[in-house]
Design a protein around this motif. Structure first.
Motif, PDB file in Angstrom:
ATOM      1  N   THR A 130      -4.794  -2.128  -6.643  1.00 46.40           N
ATOM      2  CA  THR A 130      -4.244  -2.841  -7.806  1.00 46.40           C
ATOM      3  C   THR A 130      -5.034  -4.076  -8.066  1.00 46.40           C
ATOM      4  O   THR A 130      -4.755  -4.767  -9.170  1.00 46.40           O
ATOM      5  CB  THR A 130      -2.766  -3.344  -7.408  1.00 46.40           C
ATOM      6  N   ILE A 132      -4.203  -7.360  -7.334  1.00 41.59           N
ATOM      7  CA  ILE A 132      -3.333  -8.392  -7.829  1.00 41.59           C
ATOM      8  C   ILE A 132      -3.550  -9.754  -7.363  1.00 41.59           C
ATOM      9  O   ILE A 132      -3.506  -9.666  -6.045  1.00 41.59           O
ATOM     10  CB  ILE A 132      -1.815  -8.005  -7.489  1.00 41.59           C
ATOM     11  N   THR A 156       0.667  -4.932 -13.381  1.00 40.68           N
ATOM     12  CA  THR A 156      -0.957  -5.438 -12.910  1.00 40.68           C
ATOM     13  C   THR A 156      -1.740  -5.264 -14.664  1.00 40.68           C
ATOM     14  O   THR A 156      -2.789  -6.287 -14.673  1.00 40.68           O
ATOM     15  CB  THR A 156      -1.730  -4.440 -12.085  1.00 40.68           C
ATOM     16  N   LEU A 159      -0.913  -8.665 -16.645  1.00 37.51           N
ATOM     17  CA  LEU A 159      -0.734 -10.032 -16.035  1.00 37.51           C
ATOM     18  C   LEU A 159      -1.238 -10.927 -16.799  1.00 37.51           C
ATOM     19  O   LEU A 159      -1.086 -12.312 -16.302  1.00 37.51           O
ATOM     20  CB  LEU A 159      -1.797  -9.881 -14.692  1.00 37.51           C
TER      21      LEU A 159
END
Length: 246
Positions: A130, A132, A156, A159
């Motif tokens: 992911t 993140i 994600t 974002l």
């Protein structure tokens, strides 16, 4: 009329009354369980693999109708947000307003610096896919991730949006309690979030509803079967004639 016959008739009347009560109570439980379920739960079909292995593409889930203010970390929810395509979507809530969400520390998602165990993720796949970066969830909003982290169109992807990929609580339509088809049953508790402030949500009344439906069906069948069984048991038996001796 003999005393035995009167006794049998008395027993029969009591049995018939109890049978009627059982059928009536069974109908109330059976139909009541279905009506209760229709009021509290909404079925949805999940169109993608983004929640595998928890929920597969094409699975039918039962989502309890709740207000977005009741959502907690770890919940699998159905929501509808215009910026996400304005269609019902199913994702897992991993962060709520004020949380700092990041990935990864030792291969684990972190919430406010605390590593979260996520046993529901696909075996052998790293959560780090992911990628993140640390982001703070705005108040009144939720951060969503799919359990299939490598291919899920989740927070994600959003974002860079003004709200850091989050979804407002008011967009939530329900919390998924179980997979109805195939019959995988209740979702496992997201215990990795249990130690965080607010804890995790408790399952809805689905099990109680199913118990009422099953109990009602048993009572109806038992009550309906009493009459034929009782009539058969009261039927006089013919005794074989004794041989005549010369």
């Amino acid at each position: 009329m003999s005393r035995t016959r009167r006794t049998d008739e008395g027993h029969g009347q009591v049995g018939s009354a109890l049978s009627g009560i059982a059928v009536a109570l069974g109908c109330v439980l059976f139909l009541g369980g279905f009506v209760w379920g229709a009021i509290v739960y909404q079925p949805y079909t999940v169109p993608t693999e983004s929640m595998t292995p928890t929920i597969g593409a094409g699975d039918r889930v039962l989502a309890q109708r709740i207000d977005g203010s009741e959502v907690k970390r770890g919940d699998v929810v159905v929501f509808q947000e215009a910026s996400w395509g304005d269609m019902p979507m199913v994702k897992r809530v991993v962060g709520i307003g004020g949380d700092k969400v990041a990935c990864c520390t030792d291969g684990k998602l972190t919430i406010n610096g605390q590593k979260i165990a996520e046993p529901y993720l696909p075996a052998g796949k790293s959560v780090s896919l992911t990628g993140i970066k640390t982001t703070t969830v705005p108040e009144g909003r939720l951060f969503m991730l799919g359990d299939e982290r490598s291919g899920s169109l989740d927070s994600t992807v959003h974002l860079q949006d003004a709200d850091h990929g989050s979804v407002e609580r008011g967009a939530v339509r329900g919390r998924v309690d179980a997979v109805a088809w195939p019959m995988d049953g209740m979702l496992a508790k997201p215990t990795g979030f249990e130690a965080l402030p607010g804890g995790i949500s408790q399952p809805g009344p689905l099990k109680l509803m199913l118990t009422a439906v099953v109990a009602g069906a048993v009572l109806v069948l038992a009550g309906a079967a009493y009459g034929p069984i009782a009539k058969r048991s009261r039927r006089p038996r013919t005794r074989a004639a004794e041989p005549v001796r010369a």
